[in-house]
Design an enzyme around this catalytic site. Structure first.
Site, PDB file in Angstrom:
ATOM      1  N   GLU A 280     -70.567-106.185   6.237  1.00 15.93           N
ATOM      2  CA  GLU A 280     -71.600-106.499   7.499  1.00 15.93           C
ATOM      3  C   GLU A 280     -70.727-105.937   8.832  1.00 15.93           C
ATOM      4  OE1 GLU A 280     -73.314-110.600   7.157  1.00 15.93           O
ATOM      5  OE2 GLU A 280     -71.938-110.585   5.551  1.00 15.93           O
TER       6      GLU A 280
ATOM      7  N   SER B 169     -75.904-111.299   4.929  1.00 16.14           N
ATOM      8  CA  SER B 169     -76.923-110.533   5.507  1.00 16.14           C
ATOM      9  C   SER B 169     -77.920-109.811   4.432  1.00 16.14           C
ATOM     10  CB  SER B 169     -76.396-109.244   6.350  1.00 16.14           C
ATOM     11  OG  SER B 169     -75.778-109.813   7.344  1.00 16.14           O
TER      12      SER B 169
ATOM     13  N   TYR C 293     -82.748-106.389  10.611  1.00 20.47           N
ATOM     14  CA  TYR C 293     -82.061-105.658  11.312  1.00 20.47           C
ATOM     15  C   TYR C 293     -82.769-104.292  12.150  1.00 20.47           C
ATOM     16  CZ  TYR C 293     -78.129-108.587   9.884  1.00 20.47           C
ATOM     17  OH  TYR C 293     -77.475-109.690   9.588  1.00 20.47           O
TER      18      TYR C 293
ATOM     19  N   ASP D 261     -80.078-121.618   5.838  1.00 20.14           N
ATOM     20  CA  ASP D 261     -81.376-121.051   5.479  1.00 20.14           C
ATOM     21  C   ASP D 261     -81.897-122.085   4.224  1.00 20.14           C
ATOM     22  OD1 ASP D 261     -80.587-119.325   7.161  1.00 20.14           O
ATOM     23  OD2 ASP D 261     -79.977-117.842   5.574  1.00 20.14           O
TER      24      ASP D 261
ATOM     25  N   ASN E  56     -74.537-120.462   6.526  1.00 21.48           N
ATOM     26  CA  ASN E  56     -73.805-119.307   7.245  1.00 21.48           C
ATOM     27  C   ASN E  56     -72.809-119.724   8.332  1.00 21.48           C
ATOM     28  OD1 ASN E  56     -75.643-116.830   6.576  1.00 21.48           O
ATOM     29  ND2 ASN E  56     -77.092-118.439   6.839  1.00 21.48           N
TER      30      ASN E  56
END
Length: 307
Positions: A20, A147, A213, A254, A269
């Protein structure tokens, strides 16, 4: 009231060597710019093998950790900073390590009776039978990546083998998790407060790396469109799950909700993305906090920690 000079000299750690890295550089650059705009003496450090020497020699008073993934989000950097005696943002060693470990995080949630999809750990081919027993479809993911790196859906045994082999390129431990068909949510945490939930909508099979992204067709709904009681229940569950793993300071949880609206915890996270377009800043804006104020609040927590 906290003043900029109260923070002293601040190092913003970014980049690193994880999968990442590029996302971390973007997040770190945004945080650094926000600190500088507010008159804080901050310096960005692209983390390499000499990072501890640079920190020890740099006269830093505190560290803003913006390293995503292994080496920065898993307790390793946190432990090093504690040895150096430098306060840092976010979760401590244990909370970082457990939050980064998707499998053991879910074991804890399961033991506490918190809802999370059934799962199995995959280390070798013989373990695939345990995954098959969960029933298809399955989500297959590396245990120690973020990610959505290395994640794939498996609809049958052949796809499971392929997904496991591809995930195993990133991590020796892979996890299979029963697929939950329904809405995707994320709840940001700031201190002891859960910020407004965000509902994620993507035409992709799931909210993968490209949807996060690169894609232009990912939609973010905040407020999430839930009834007040459902919104509050989701926030309460996320906050409980966050603190259960020992996470603190700030982060993100999440979740998925099935067709009946029942929520399932997916992961924590502890160093989420922090660009202007990231999810934590998005939730903060809905809560009435702009990006610069959010960054200040996160750094301000380092003045209060007992670590």
């Amino acid at each position: 009231m906290t003043r900029a000079e109260d923070f002293g000299r601040v190092a913003v750690l970014m980049g690193g060597l994880s999968a990442e890295r590029e996302v971390s550089l973007n997040s770190g650059g945004a945080v650094l710019a926000a600190l500088l705009r507010q008159g804080i003496d901050a310096i960005g450090i692209d983390v390499g093998g000499d990072v501890l020497e640079r920190l020890a020699a740099g006269g830093f008073d505190r560290v803003f950790i913006m390293l995503h993934g292994r080496g920065g989000e898993d307790g390793v950097m946190q432990g090093a900073l504690e040895l150096l005696g430098i306060p840092y943002t976010g979760s401590g060693v244990a909370g970082s390590a457990l939050g980064m470990d998707k499998y053991r995080c879910k074991l804890l949630w399961q033991a506490l009776g918190l809802p999370t999809p059934p799962f199995a750990l995959l280390r070798e081919p013989a373990d695939l039978e345990r995954a098959v027993a969960l029933g298809f479809p399955l989500m297959v993911k590396p245990v120690h990546e973020g990610s959505s790196v290395g994640m794939a859906r498996a609809d049958d045994e052949a796809a499971l083998v392929q997904a496991w082999e591809e995930s195993a390129e990133y991590d020796s431990e892979v996890m299979a998790e029963r697929w939950i068909e329904g809405a995707e949510y994320t709840v940001s945490i700031l201190g002891d407060e859960a910020l407004p939930a965000i509902r994620l909508e993507t035409p992709h099979l799931f909210y993968d790396y490209d949807a996060k992204y690169h894609a232009d067709d990912t939609r973010y709904h905040c407020p999430a469109g839930l009834a007040d009681d459902a919104e509050q229940a989701l926030r309460t569950l996320a906050l409980r799950a966050f603190h259960a793993v020992g996470a603190e300071g700030w982060g993100r949880v999440d979740l998925l909700a099935d067709g009946a609206g029942a929520p399932y915890l997916i992961e924590v996270n502890t160093v989420p993305g922090m660009t202007d377009h990231s999810l934590v800043p998005m939730a903060a804006r809905v809560a009435g906090m702009d990006f610069d104020r959010l960054v200040w609040r996160i750094l301000e927590q380092t003045l209060e920690t007992n670590r």
